[in-house]
Scaffold this motif. Structure first.
Motif, PDB file in Angstrom:
ATOM      1  N   TYR A 126       0.858  -1.174   0.000  1.00 29.41           N
ATOM      2  CA  TYR A 126       0.000   0.000   0.000  1.00 29.41           C
ATOM      3  C   TYR A 126       0.899   1.231   0.000  1.00 29.41           C
ATOM      4  O   TYR A 126       1.862   1.298   0.774  1.00 29.41           O
ATOM      5  CB  TYR A 126      -0.926   0.015   1.218  1.00 29.41           C
ATOM      6  N   THR A 127       0.619   2.209  -0.846  1.00 28.24           N
ATOM      7  CA  THR A 127       1.513   3.352  -1.022  1.00 28.24           C
ATOM      8  C   THR A 127       1.038   4.515  -0.161  1.00 28.24           C
ATOM      9  O   THR A 127       0.219   5.341  -0.583  1.00 28.24           O
ATOM     10  CB  THR A 127       1.583   3.737  -2.512  1.00 28.24           C
ATOM     11  N   GLY A 147       0.527  -1.190  -3.835  1.00 26.83           N
ATOM     12  CA  GLY A 147       1.951  -0.886  -3.776  1.00 26.83           C
ATOM     13  C   GLY A 147       2.778  -2.141  -3.980  1.00 26.83           C
ATOM     14  O   GLY A 147       2.225  -3.222  -4.167  1.00 26.83           O
ATOM     15  N   SER A 148       4.063  -2.052  -4.013  1.00 24.34           N
ATOM     16  CA  SER A 148       4.727  -0.802  -3.687  1.00 24.34           C
ATOM     17  C   SER A 148       4.846   0.157  -4.873  1.00 24.34           C
ATOM     18  O   SER A 148       5.221   1.318  -4.703  1.00 24.34           O
ATOM     19  CB  SER A 148       6.126  -1.077  -3.126  1.00 24.34           C
ATOM     20  N   SER A 149       4.519  -0.300  -6.087  1.00 21.84           N
ATOM     21  CA  SER A 149       4.585   0.576  -7.262  1.00 21.84           C
ATOM     22  C   SER A 149       3.285   1.353  -7.425  1.00 21.84           C
ATOM     23  O   SER A 149       2.743   1.480  -8.528  1.00 21.84           O
ATOM     24  CB  SER A 149       4.883  -0.249  -8.520  1.00 21.84           C
ATOM     25  N   GLY A 150       2.784   1.889  -6.303  1.00 24.63           N
ATOM     26  CA  GLY A 150       1.496   2.552  -6.323  1.00 24.63           C
ATOM     27  C   GLY A 150       1.502   3.848  -7.106  1.00 24.63           C
ATOM     28  O   GLY A 150       0.575   4.128  -7.864  1.00 24.63           O
ATOM     29  N   GLY A 151       2.539   4.670  -6.930  1.00 23.36           N
ATOM     30  CA  GLY A 151       2.619   5.902  -7.687  1.00 23.36           C
ATOM     31  C   GLY A 151       2.743   5.649  -9.172  1.00 23.36           C
ATOM     32  O   GLY A 151       2.173   6.375  -9.996  1.00 23.36           O
ATOM     33  N   THR A 152       3.491   4.611  -9.528  1.00 23.60           N
ATOM     34  CA  THR A 152       3.622   4.212 -10.930  1.00 23.60           C
ATOM     35  C   THR A 152       2.265   3.849 -11.521  1.00 23.60           C
ATOM     36  O   THR A 152       1.910   4.281 -12.624  1.00 23.60           O
ATOM     37  CB  THR A 152       4.588   3.017 -11.035  1.00 23.60           C
ATOM     38  N   ILE A 175       0.176  -6.182  -7.810  1.00 27.32           N
ATOM     39  CA  ILE A 175      -0.864  -5.692  -6.901  1.00 27.32           C
ATOM     40  C   ILE A 175      -1.398  -4.331  -7.340  1.00 27.32           C
ATOM     41  O   ILE A 175      -2.609  -4.164  -7.517  1.00 27.32           O
ATOM     42  CB  ILE A 175      -0.348  -5.666  -5.447  1.00 27.32           C
ATOM     43  N   PRO A 176      -0.535  -3.322  -7.545  1.00 22.56           N
ATOM     44  CA  PRO A 176      -1.086  -2.046  -8.015  1.00 22.56           C
ATOM     45  C   PRO A 176      -1.671  -2.121  -9.421  1.00 22.56           C
ATOM     46  O   PRO A 176      -2.617  -1.388  -9.733  1.00 22.56           O
ATOM     47  CB  PRO A 176       0.106  -1.092  -7.945  1.00 22.56           C
ATOM     48  N   ALA A 177      -1.122  -2.981 -10.273  1.00 23.73           N
ATOM     49  CA  ALA A 177      -1.748  -3.166 -11.591  1.00 23.73           C
ATOM     50  C   ALA A 177      -3.174  -3.673 -11.427  1.00 23.73           C
ATOM     51  O   ALA A 177      -4.100  -3.192 -12.095  1.00 23.73           O
ATOM     52  CB  ALA A 177      -0.926  -4.139 -12.431  1.00 23.73           C
ATOM     53  N   SER A 178      -3.374  -4.623 -10.517  1.00 23.68           N
ATOM     54  CA  SER A 178      -4.717  -5.182 -10.325  1.00 23.68           C
ATOM     55  C   SER A 178      -5.657  -4.172  -9.687  1.00 23.68           C
ATOM     56  O   SER A 178      -6.832  -4.075 -10.056  1.00 23.68           O
ATOM     57  CB  SER A 178      -4.648  -6.447  -9.470  1.00 23.68           C
ATOM     58  N   PHE A 179      -5.177  -3.390  -8.739  1.00 23.55           N
ATOM     59  CA  PHE A 179      -6.023  -2.402  -8.072  1.00 23.55           C
ATOM     60  C   PHE A 179      -6.382  -1.244  -8.999  1.00 23.55           C
ATOM     61  O   PHE A 179      -7.381  -0.560  -8.773  1.00 23.55           O
ATOM     62  CB  PHE A 179      -5.313  -1.845  -6.838  1.00 23.55           C
ATOM     63  N   CYS A 180      -5.559  -0.998 -10.036  1.00 21.46           N
ATOM     64  CA  CYS A 180      -5.759   0.175 -10.898  1.00 21.46           C
ATOM     65  C   CYS A 180      -6.141  -0.181 -12.330  1.00 21.46           C
ATOM     66  O   CYS A 180      -6.214   0.697 -13.191  1.00 21.46           O
ATOM     67  CB  CYS A 180      -4.498   1.040 -10.906  1.00 21.46           C
TER      68      CYS A 180
END
Length: 458
Positions: A126-127, A147-152, A175-180
Protein backbone atom coordinates in the motif's frame (compact mmCIF):
# COMPACT_ATOMS: atom_id res chain seq x y z
CA UNK A 1 -5.07 13.27 -19.61
CA UNK A 2 -3.32 11.31 -22.37
CA UNK A 3 -5.13 8.22 -23.59
CA UNK A 4 -2.32 7.21 -25.95
CA UNK A 5 -0.26 4.22 -24.91
CA UNK A 6 3.48 3.84 -25.39
CA UNK A 7 3.23 1.98 -28.71
CA UNK A 8 0.68 4.39 -30.19
CA UNK A 9 2.66 7.43 -29.04
CA UNK A 10 5.83 6.07 -30.64
CA UNK A 11 3.97 5.20 -33.86
CA UNK A 12 2.48 8.69 -34.16
CA UNK A 13 5.82 10.38 -33.54
CA UNK A 14 7.47 8.22 -36.20
CA UNK A 15 4.64 9.03 -38.63
CA UNK A 16 5.02 12.76 -38.03
CA UNK A 17 1.52 13.04 -36.54
CA UNK A 18 2.86 14.04 -33.13
CA UNK A 19 6.11 15.47 -31.79
CA UNK A 20 7.94 14.41 -28.67
CA UNK A 21 7.44 17.95 -27.42
CA UNK A 22 3.68 17.71 -27.84
CA UNK A 23 3.61 14.31 -26.13
CA UNK A 24 5.53 15.68 -23.16
CA UNK A 25 3.34 18.79 -22.91
CA UNK A 26 0.23 16.60 -22.91
CA UNK A 27 1.67 14.56 -20.04
CA UNK A 28 2.77 17.61 -18.06
CA UNK A 29 -0.72 19.12 -18.45
CA UNK A 30 -2.26 15.86 -17.24
CA UNK A 31 0.14 15.78 -14.27
CA UNK A 32 -0.79 19.37 -13.36
CA UNK A 33 -4.46 18.40 -13.58
CA UNK A 34 -4.52 15.00 -11.85
CA UNK A 35 -1.52 14.71 -9.56
CA UNK A 36 -2.64 17.19 -6.86
CA UNK A 37 -5.60 14.90 -6.19
CA UNK A 38 -3.94 11.51 -6.78
CA UNK A 39 -0.43 12.12 -5.41
CA UNK A 40 1.31 9.62 -7.68
CA UNK A 41 4.37 11.68 -8.61
CA UNK A 42 7.11 12.44 -6.11
CA UNK A 43 9.14 14.54 -8.59
CA UNK A 44 8.12 16.16 -11.88
CA UNK A 45 11.03 16.96 -14.19
CA UNK A 46 9.16 19.39 -16.39
CA UNK A 47 12.00 21.50 -17.78
CA UNK A 48 14.36 18.57 -18.18
CA UNK A 49 11.65 16.63 -20.00
CA UNK A 50 10.96 19.55 -22.32
CA UNK A 51 14.67 19.85 -23.12
CA UNK A 52 14.98 16.11 -23.71
CA UNK A 53 11.88 16.11 -25.96
CA UNK A 54 13.32 18.97 -28.01
CA UNK A 55 16.48 16.92 -28.51
CA UNK A 56 14.38 13.99 -29.69
CA UNK A 57 12.52 16.18 -32.16
CA UNK A 58 15.79 17.61 -33.46
CA UNK A 59 17.37 14.19 -34.02
CA UNK A 60 18.03 13.21 -37.62
CA UNK A 61 16.41 9.80 -37.07
CA UNK A 62 14.48 8.06 -34.28
CA UNK A 63 16.77 6.90 -31.48
CA UNK A 64 14.82 3.70 -30.91
CA UNK A 65 11.42 2.07 -30.38
CA UNK A 66 10.43 4.47 -27.58
CA UNK A 67 11.50 7.64 -29.38
CA UNK A 68 9.72 10.57 -27.75
CA UNK A 69 7.58 8.47 -25.39
CA UNK A 70 7.20 10.07 -21.92
CA UNK A 71 7.89 7.60 -19.11
CA UNK A 72 7.97 7.90 -15.30
CA UNK A 73 10.34 6.06 -12.95
CA UNK A 74 9.69 4.54 -9.52
CA UNK A 75 11.60 6.22 -6.69
CA UNK A 76 13.88 3.23 -6.02
CA UNK A 77 15.66 3.75 -9.36
CA UNK A 78 18.47 6.28 -9.82
CA UNK A 79 17.75 9.20 -12.13
CA UNK A 80 20.77 11.46 -12.55
CA UNK A 81 20.32 14.71 -10.66
CA UNK A 82 17.46 13.41 -8.50
CA UNK A 83 17.65 12.12 -4.95
CA UNK A 84 16.83 8.40 -4.82
CA UNK A 85 14.48 8.60 -1.85
CA UNK A 86 13.15 5.02 -1.74
CA UNK A 87 9.90 6.71 -0.67
CA UNK A 88 11.33 8.43 2.41
CA UNK A 89 13.34 11.40 3.66
CA UNK A 90 16.56 9.62 4.60
CA UNK A 91 18.61 10.49 1.48
CA UNK A 92 19.48 14.04 0.45
CA UNK A 93 22.26 13.76 -2.17
CA UNK A 94 21.21 13.53 -5.85
CA UNK A 95 22.31 10.50 -7.86
CA UNK A 96 25.26 11.17 -10.11
CA UNK A 97 24.16 8.78 -12.87
CA UNK A 98 21.11 6.99 -14.21
CA UNK A 99 20.45 3.39 -13.24
CA UNK A 100 20.92 0.88 -16.05
CA UNK A 101 17.16 0.69 -16.72
CA UNK A 102 16.83 4.47 -16.99
CA UNK A 103 19.90 4.60 -19.22
CA UNK A 104 18.39 1.96 -21.52
CA UNK A 105 15.08 3.80 -21.69
CA UNK A 106 16.84 6.99 -22.76
CA UNK A 107 18.88 5.03 -25.33
CA UNK A 108 15.59 3.72 -26.76
CA UNK A 109 14.38 7.32 -27.14
CA UNK A 110 12.14 7.65 -24.07
CA UNK A 111 11.76 10.96 -22.25
CA UNK A 112 11.86 10.79 -18.43
CA UNK A 113 9.17 13.09 -17.03
CA UNK A 114 9.45 12.35 -13.32
CA UNK A 115 9.59 9.88 -10.45
CA UNK A 116 6.71 8.10 -8.74
CA UNK A 117 5.76 7.54 -5.13
CA UNK A 118 6.28 4.32 -3.18
CA UNK A 119 6.06 3.15 0.45
CA UNK A 120 9.47 3.48 2.05
CA UNK A 121 11.77 0.77 0.65
CA UNK A 122 8.73 -0.82 -0.98
CA UNK A 123 8.07 -2.63 2.27
CA UNK A 124 4.27 -2.71 2.02
CA UNK A 125 1.67 -3.36 -0.72
CA UNK A 126 0.00 0.00 0.00
CA UNK A 127 1.51 3.35 -1.02
CA UNK A 128 1.20 5.59 2.04
CA UNK A 129 4.66 7.10 2.67
CA UNK A 130 4.86 9.62 5.50
CA UNK A 131 7.12 11.75 3.30
CA UNK A 132 4.45 12.45 0.67
CA UNK A 133 1.18 11.18 2.07
CA UNK A 134 -0.93 8.47 0.46
CA UNK A 135 -1.32 7.95 -3.26
CA UNK A 136 -4.95 7.54 -4.32
CA UNK A 137 -6.62 5.14 -6.69
CA UNK A 138 -7.78 7.04 -9.80
CA UNK A 139 -10.87 4.82 -10.07
CA UNK A 140 -12.00 5.84 -6.58
CA UNK A 141 -9.81 8.25 -4.66
CA UNK A 142 -10.96 7.03 -1.26
CA UNK A 143 -9.10 3.77 -1.98
CA UNK A 144 -5.44 2.83 -2.25
CA UNK A 145 -3.79 2.10 -5.60
CA UNK A 146 -1.81 -0.67 -3.90
CA UNK A 147 1.95 -0.89 -3.78
CA UNK A 148 4.73 -0.80 -3.69
CA UNK A 149 4.59 0.58 -7.26
CA UNK A 150 1.50 2.55 -6.32
CA UNK A 151 2.62 5.90 -7.69
CA UNK A 152 3.62 4.21 -10.93
CA UNK A 153 0.15 2.66 -11.26
CA UNK A 154 -1.55 5.98 -10.50
CA UNK A 155 0.53 7.78 -13.13
CA UNK A 156 -0.44 5.30 -15.86
CA UNK A 157 -4.05 4.50 -14.91
CA UNK A 158 -4.98 8.18 -14.69
CA UNK A 159 -3.49 9.00 -18.10
CA UNK A 160 -0.63 11.13 -16.75
CA UNK A 161 1.93 9.06 -18.70
CA UNK A 162 1.69 6.22 -21.27
CA UNK A 163 3.92 3.89 -19.24
CA UNK A 164 6.01 3.89 -16.06
CA UNK A 165 8.61 1.71 -14.38
CA UNK A 166 7.84 -0.21 -11.21
CA UNK A 167 9.43 -2.99 -9.22
CA UNK A 168 8.16 -6.25 -7.74
CA UNK A 169 9.61 -7.89 -4.63
CA UNK A 170 6.44 -9.61 -3.40
CA UNK A 171 3.75 -8.50 -5.82
CA UNK A 172 4.62 -4.83 -6.16
CA UNK A 173 3.96 -4.63 -9.91
CA UNK A 174 1.00 -7.01 -9.96
CA UNK A 175 -0.86 -5.69 -6.90
CA UNK A 176 -1.09 -2.05 -8.01
CA UNK A 177 -1.75 -3.17 -11.59
CA UNK A 178 -4.72 -5.18 -10.33
CA UNK A 179 -6.02 -2.40 -8.07
CA UNK A 180 -5.76 0.18 -10.90
CA UNK A 181 -6.87 -1.86 -13.95
CA UNK A 182 -3.47 -2.12 -15.64
CA UNK A 183 -1.41 -4.85 -17.24
CA UNK A 184 1.55 -5.66 -15.02
CA UNK A 185 4.07 -8.41 -15.81
CA UNK A 186 6.62 -9.41 -13.19
CA UNK A 187 9.41 -10.78 -15.37
CA UNK A 188 11.58 -13.81 -14.81
CA UNK A 189 14.16 -13.19 -12.09
CA UNK A 190 17.26 -11.72 -13.73
CA UNK A 191 15.44 -10.70 -16.91
CA UNK A 192 15.98 -6.98 -16.23
CA UNK A 193 19.17 -5.76 -14.62
CA UNK A 194 18.99 -4.04 -11.24
CA UNK A 195 22.36 -2.29 -11.80
CA UNK A 196 24.00 -0.43 -10.21
CA UNK A 197 22.69 -2.74 -7.48
CA UNK A 198 23.63 -6.42 -7.86
CA UNK A 199 20.16 -7.52 -6.74
CA UNK A 200 16.85 -6.21 -5.41
CA UNK A 201 16.14 -7.96 -2.11
CA UNK A 202 18.27 -10.95 -3.17
CA UNK A 203 16.14 -13.44 -5.12
CA UNK A 204 12.86 -11.59 -4.65
CA UNK A 205 12.98 -8.34 -6.62
CA UNK A 206 12.56 -7.52 -10.30
CA UNK A 207 12.02 -4.33 -12.29
CA UNK A 208 9.49 -3.73 -15.05
CA UNK A 209 6.77 -1.48 -16.46
CA UNK A 210 3.10 -0.99 -15.68
CA UNK A 211 1.08 -0.21 -18.80
CA UNK A 212 -2.45 -0.01 -20.10
CA UNK A 213 -1.95 -2.66 -22.82
CA UNK A 214 0.00 -5.87 -23.28
CA UNK A 215 1.82 -4.52 -26.34
CA UNK A 216 2.96 -1.45 -24.42
CA UNK A 217 4.48 -3.67 -21.75
CA UNK A 218 6.26 -5.80 -24.35
CA UNK A 219 7.63 -2.71 -26.08
CA UNK A 220 9.15 -1.34 -22.89
CA UNK A 221 10.53 -4.73 -21.89
CA UNK A 222 12.30 -5.15 -25.23
CA UNK A 223 14.04 -1.84 -24.50
CA UNK A 224 15.19 -2.71 -20.96
CA UNK A 225 15.69 -6.50 -21.03
CA UNK A 226 19.10 -7.99 -20.34
CA UNK A 227 21.69 -8.29 -17.62
CA UNK A 228 24.81 -6.36 -16.67
CA UNK A 229 28.16 -7.52 -15.28
CA UNK A 230 27.77 -7.87 -11.54
CA UNK A 231 24.10 -8.92 -11.55
CA UNK A 232 23.50 -11.68 -9.01
CA UNK A 233 20.93 -13.38 -11.26
CA UNK A 234 20.63 -13.91 -15.01
CA UNK A 235 17.54 -15.09 -16.90
CA UNK A 236 17.53 -17.52 -19.82
CA UNK A 237 16.69 -16.66 -23.41
CA UNK A 238 13.13 -15.53 -24.20
CA UNK A 239 13.27 -13.65 -27.52
CA UNK A 240 11.34 -10.53 -28.48
CA UNK A 241 8.45 -9.71 -26.17
CA UNK A 242 6.79 -7.60 -28.88
CA UNK A 243 6.77 -10.57 -31.25
CA UNK A 244 5.29 -12.72 -28.48
CA UNK A 245 2.51 -10.19 -27.79
CA UNK A 246 1.57 -10.19 -31.48
CA UNK A 247 1.30 -13.94 -32.02
CA UNK A 248 -1.37 -16.45 -31.11
CA UNK A 249 -0.58 -18.53 -28.03
CA UNK A 250 -1.75 -21.85 -29.46
CA UNK A 251 -3.77 -24.31 -27.38
CA UNK A 252 -2.53 -24.25 -23.78
CA UNK A 253 -3.11 -26.39 -20.70
CA UNK A 254 -4.25 -23.99 -18.00
CA UNK A 255 -4.73 -24.89 -14.35
CA UNK A 256 -6.78 -22.60 -12.15
CA UNK A 257 -7.08 -22.26 -8.39
CA UNK A 258 -8.34 -19.74 -5.86
CA UNK A 259 -6.40 -21.26 -2.94
CA UNK A 260 -3.77 -18.91 -1.53
CA UNK A 261 -0.57 -19.81 0.27
CA UNK A 262 -1.32 -17.93 3.52
CA UNK A 263 -3.36 -19.93 6.05
CA UNK A 264 -6.73 -18.38 6.87
CA UNK A 265 -6.72 -15.83 4.04
CA UNK A 266 -9.78 -16.20 1.83
CA UNK A 267 -10.31 -14.51 -1.54
CA UNK A 268 -13.03 -11.92 -2.00
CA UNK A 269 -16.05 -13.37 -3.87
CA UNK A 270 -15.49 -10.92 -6.74
CA UNK A 271 -11.99 -12.35 -7.21
CA UNK A 272 -13.26 -15.91 -7.22
CA UNK A 273 -15.83 -14.88 -9.81
CA UNK A 274 -13.14 -13.18 -11.92
CA UNK A 275 -11.03 -16.36 -11.98
CA UNK A 276 -14.02 -18.53 -12.85
CA UNK A 277 -15.16 -16.12 -15.59
CA UNK A 278 -11.65 -16.07 -17.05
CA UNK A 279 -11.47 -19.87 -16.93
CA UNK A 280 -14.69 -20.02 -18.96
CA UNK A 281 -13.36 -17.45 -21.42
CA UNK A 282 -10.14 -19.39 -21.90
CA UNK A 283 -12.14 -22.57 -22.47
CA UNK A 284 -14.19 -20.76 -25.12
CA UNK A 285 -10.93 -19.64 -26.73
CA UNK A 286 -9.96 -23.29 -27.17
CA UNK A 287 -7.64 -23.91 -24.24
CA UNK A 288 -7.65 -26.98 -22.01
CA UNK A 289 -8.69 -25.42 -18.69
CA UNK A 290 -8.93 -27.49 -15.52
CA UNK A 291 -8.80 -26.98 -11.74
CA UNK A 292 -5.21 -27.14 -10.49
CA UNK A 293 -4.57 -30.51 -8.86
CA UNK A 294 -1.27 -29.53 -7.20
CA UNK A 295 -0.99 -27.80 -3.82
CA UNK A 296 1.27 -24.76 -4.10
CA UNK A 297 3.87 -24.40 -1.32
CA UNK A 298 4.01 -21.73 1.38
CA UNK A 299 6.99 -19.44 0.57
CA UNK A 300 7.25 -17.83 4.03
CA UNK A 301 10.48 -19.49 5.17
CA UNK A 302 12.30 -18.30 2.05
CA UNK A 303 10.53 -14.94 1.72
CA UNK A 304 10.75 -13.46 5.21
CA UNK A 305 14.56 -13.57 5.69
CA UNK A 306 15.10 -12.00 2.27
CA UNK A 307 12.51 -9.31 3.03
CA UNK A 308 14.30 -8.33 6.23
CA UNK A 309 17.75 -8.62 4.68
CA UNK A 310 16.76 -6.44 1.74
CA UNK A 311 15.19 -3.81 3.95
CA UNK A 312 18.20 -3.74 6.31
CA UNK A 313 20.64 -3.47 3.41
CA UNK A 314 18.79 -0.48 2.00
CA UNK A 315 18.47 1.11 5.44
CA UNK A 316 22.20 0.70 6.05
CA UNK A 317 22.92 2.59 2.83
CA UNK A 318 20.84 5.72 3.49
CA UNK A 319 22.41 8.99 4.58
CA UNK A 320 20.14 9.72 7.54
CA UNK A 321 18.95 6.58 9.34
CA UNK A 322 17.16 8.68 11.98
CA UNK A 323 14.77 9.97 9.30
CA UNK A 324 13.40 6.53 8.45
CA UNK A 325 9.73 5.93 9.18
CA UNK A 326 9.00 4.37 12.60
CA UNK A 327 7.69 1.11 11.09
CA UNK A 328 10.85 0.77 8.99
CA UNK A 329 13.10 1.30 12.02
CA UNK A 330 11.01 -1.30 13.86
CA UNK A 331 11.43 -3.72 10.95
CA UNK A 332 15.17 -3.04 10.93
CA UNK A 333 15.45 -3.99 14.60
CA UNK A 334 13.09 -6.95 14.23
CA UNK A 335 15.24 -8.31 11.39
CA UNK A 336 18.54 -8.20 13.29
CA UNK A 337 18.64 -12.02 13.29
CA UNK A 338 19.00 -12.10 9.50
CA UNK A 339 22.77 -12.37 9.19
CA UNK A 340 24.67 -13.52 6.06
CA UNK A 341 24.35 -17.19 7.00
CA UNK A 342 20.58 -16.81 7.33
CA UNK A 343 20.40 -15.25 3.88
CA UNK A 344 22.35 -18.18 2.45
CA UNK A 345 19.90 -20.55 4.17
CA UNK A 346 16.95 -18.58 2.76
CA UNK A 347 18.38 -18.83 -0.75
CA UNK A 348 18.63 -22.60 -0.34
CA UNK A 349 15.01 -22.61 0.79
CA UNK A 350 14.20 -20.59 -2.32
CA UNK A 351 15.51 -23.41 -4.48
CA UNK A 352 13.40 -25.97 -2.58
CA UNK A 353 10.22 -23.88 -2.81
CA UNK A 354 10.85 -23.31 -6.52
CA UNK A 355 11.25 -27.02 -7.15
CA UNK A 356 7.95 -27.79 -5.39
CA UNK A 357 6.00 -24.96 -7.06
CA UNK A 358 7.27 -25.76 -10.54
CA UNK A 359 5.97 -29.33 -10.31
CA UNK A 360 2.64 -27.76 -11.23
CA UNK A 361 4.03 -27.17 -14.70
CA UNK A 362 4.47 -30.89 -15.29
CA UNK A 363 0.78 -30.91 -16.21
CA UNK A 364 0.06 -27.28 -17.11
CA UNK A 365 1.53 -24.56 -19.29
CA UNK A 366 0.03 -21.63 -17.36
CA UNK A 367 -1.57 -21.19 -13.93
CA UNK A 368 -4.57 -18.92 -13.32
CA UNK A 369 -5.20 -17.44 -9.85
CA UNK A 370 -6.46 -14.25 -8.21
CA UNK A 371 -3.87 -11.49 -7.86
CA UNK A 372 -4.93 -10.54 -4.33
CA UNK A 373 -7.39 -11.89 -1.80
CA UNK A 374 -8.66 -8.42 -0.87
CA UNK A 375 -10.34 -5.60 -2.75
CA UNK A 376 -8.43 -2.29 -2.75
CA UNK A 377 -8.66 -1.05 0.87
CA UNK A 378 -9.58 2.49 1.74
CA UNK A 379 -6.70 4.94 2.09
CA UNK A 380 -5.20 4.90 5.58
CA UNK A 381 -4.77 1.15 5.94
CA UNK A 382 -1.25 1.70 7.37
CA UNK A 383 -1.91 4.88 9.33
CA UNK A 384 -0.31 4.69 12.77
CA UNK A 385 0.33 0.94 12.65
CA UNK A 386 3.47 -0.82 13.85
CA UNK A 387 5.49 -3.22 11.73
CA UNK A 388 3.67 -6.36 12.88
CA UNK A 389 0.25 -4.89 12.16
CA UNK A 390 1.47 -3.66 8.78
CA UNK A 391 2.68 -7.18 7.98
CA UNK A 392 -0.69 -8.68 8.95
CA UNK A 393 -2.55 -6.12 6.85
CA UNK A 394 -0.28 -7.00 3.92
CA UNK A 395 -1.06 -10.72 3.94
CA UNK A 396 -4.29 -10.58 1.90
CA UNK A 397 -2.48 -8.61 -0.81
CA UNK A 398 0.51 -10.93 -1.21
CA UNK A 399 -0.92 -14.41 -0.63
CA UNK A 400 -1.06 -15.18 -4.38
CA UNK A 401 1.92 -13.12 -5.52
CA UNK A 402 4.87 -13.59 -3.15
CA UNK A 403 5.39 -17.26 -4.04
CA UNK A 404 6.41 -16.34 -7.58
CA UNK A 405 8.99 -13.85 -6.33
CA UNK A 406 10.57 -16.69 -4.37
CA UNK A 407 10.53 -19.08 -7.32
CA UNK A 408 11.46 -16.44 -9.90
CA UNK A 409 8.72 -17.44 -12.36
CA UNK A 410 7.16 -14.75 -14.55
CA UNK A 411 3.63 -13.76 -13.51
CA UNK A 412 1.22 -11.14 -14.82
CA UNK A 413 -1.81 -9.22 -13.58
CA UNK A 414 -4.38 -9.14 -16.39
CA UNK A 415 -7.38 -6.78 -16.09
CA UNK A 416 -10.95 -8.12 -16.06
CA UNK A 417 -12.90 -4.88 -16.19
CA UNK A 418 -14.63 -3.33 -13.19
CA UNK A 419 -16.31 -4.93 -10.20
CA UNK A 420 -19.71 -4.02 -8.83
CA UNK A 421 -17.91 -1.64 -6.44
CA UNK A 422 -16.56 0.38 -9.39
CA UNK A 423 -12.97 -0.70 -8.78
CA UNK A 424 -10.90 -2.82 -11.19
CA UNK A 425 -10.84 -6.61 -11.26
CA UNK A 426 -7.84 -8.66 -12.29
CA UNK A 427 -6.49 -12.21 -12.48
CA UNK A 428 -2.96 -13.54 -12.29
CA UNK A 429 -1.35 -15.69 -14.97
CA UNK A 430 1.83 -17.54 -13.98
CA UNK A 431 4.21 -19.06 -16.49
CA UNK A 432 7.00 -21.57 -16.55
CA UNK A 433 10.51 -20.36 -15.78
CA UNK A 434 11.76 -18.05 -18.55
CA UNK A 435 8.40 -18.23 -20.34
CA UNK A 436 7.21 -14.63 -20.43
CA UNK A 437 6.38 -15.05 -24.15
CA UNK A 438 3.52 -17.46 -23.42
CA UNK A 439 2.10 -15.08 -20.80
CA UNK A 440 2.28 -12.16 -23.23
CA UNK A 441 0.62 -14.11 -26.05
CA UNK A 442 -2.13 -15.39 -23.79
CA UNK A 443 -2.68 -12.00 -22.13
CA UNK A 444 -2.97 -10.34 -25.54
CA UNK A 445 -5.52 -12.95 -26.59
CA UNK A 446 -7.57 -12.20 -23.45
CA UNK A 447 -7.23 -8.47 -24.08
CA UNK A 448 -8.58 -8.87 -27.63
CA UNK A 449 -11.47 -11.09 -26.52
CA UNK A 450 -12.38 -9.05 -23.44
CA UNK A 451 -11.10 -5.46 -23.78
CA UNK A 452 -10.64 -3.58 -20.54
CA UNK A 453 -11.06 0.14 -19.77
CA UNK A 454 -7.79 1.95 -20.52
CA UNK A 455 -7.96 5.12 -18.42
CA UNK A 456 -9.68 5.94 -15.15
CA UNK A 457 -11.69 9.09 -15.71
CA UNK A 458 -13.08 11.34 -13.01
Amino acid sequence: MTTLGAAETADRIRAGELTAGQAVEDCLAAIDDRNPELNGFSVVLAERARKEAAERDAAAAPLGPLHGVPIAIKEENDVAGCVTTFGGRSNTTPAEADSAVVRRLRAAGAVIVGKTSMPEFGAWPYTEPLSLGPARNPWHTAHTPGGSSGGTAVAVASGMVPAAIGGDGGGSIRIPASFCGLFGLKPQRGRVTTAPNPHLWWALGTLGPLTRTVLDSALVYDAINGGEPGDLFQAGEAGSFVEAARREPGRLRIGWTVKGTAPGVRPHPLHVEAVEDTARLLTDLGHDVRPLDVRLPDPTAAFVPQFFAGLRTEADAVEHYERLEPSIRQAYRLGSWVRPGVVDWALRQTEKVSEKANRAFDGYDVLLTPVTANRPPRVGVLKGVNVLTAALKSQPAITYTALWNVTGNPAAAVPCGLGTDGLPLSVQLVGRLDDEPTLLSLSAQIEAARPWPLVAER
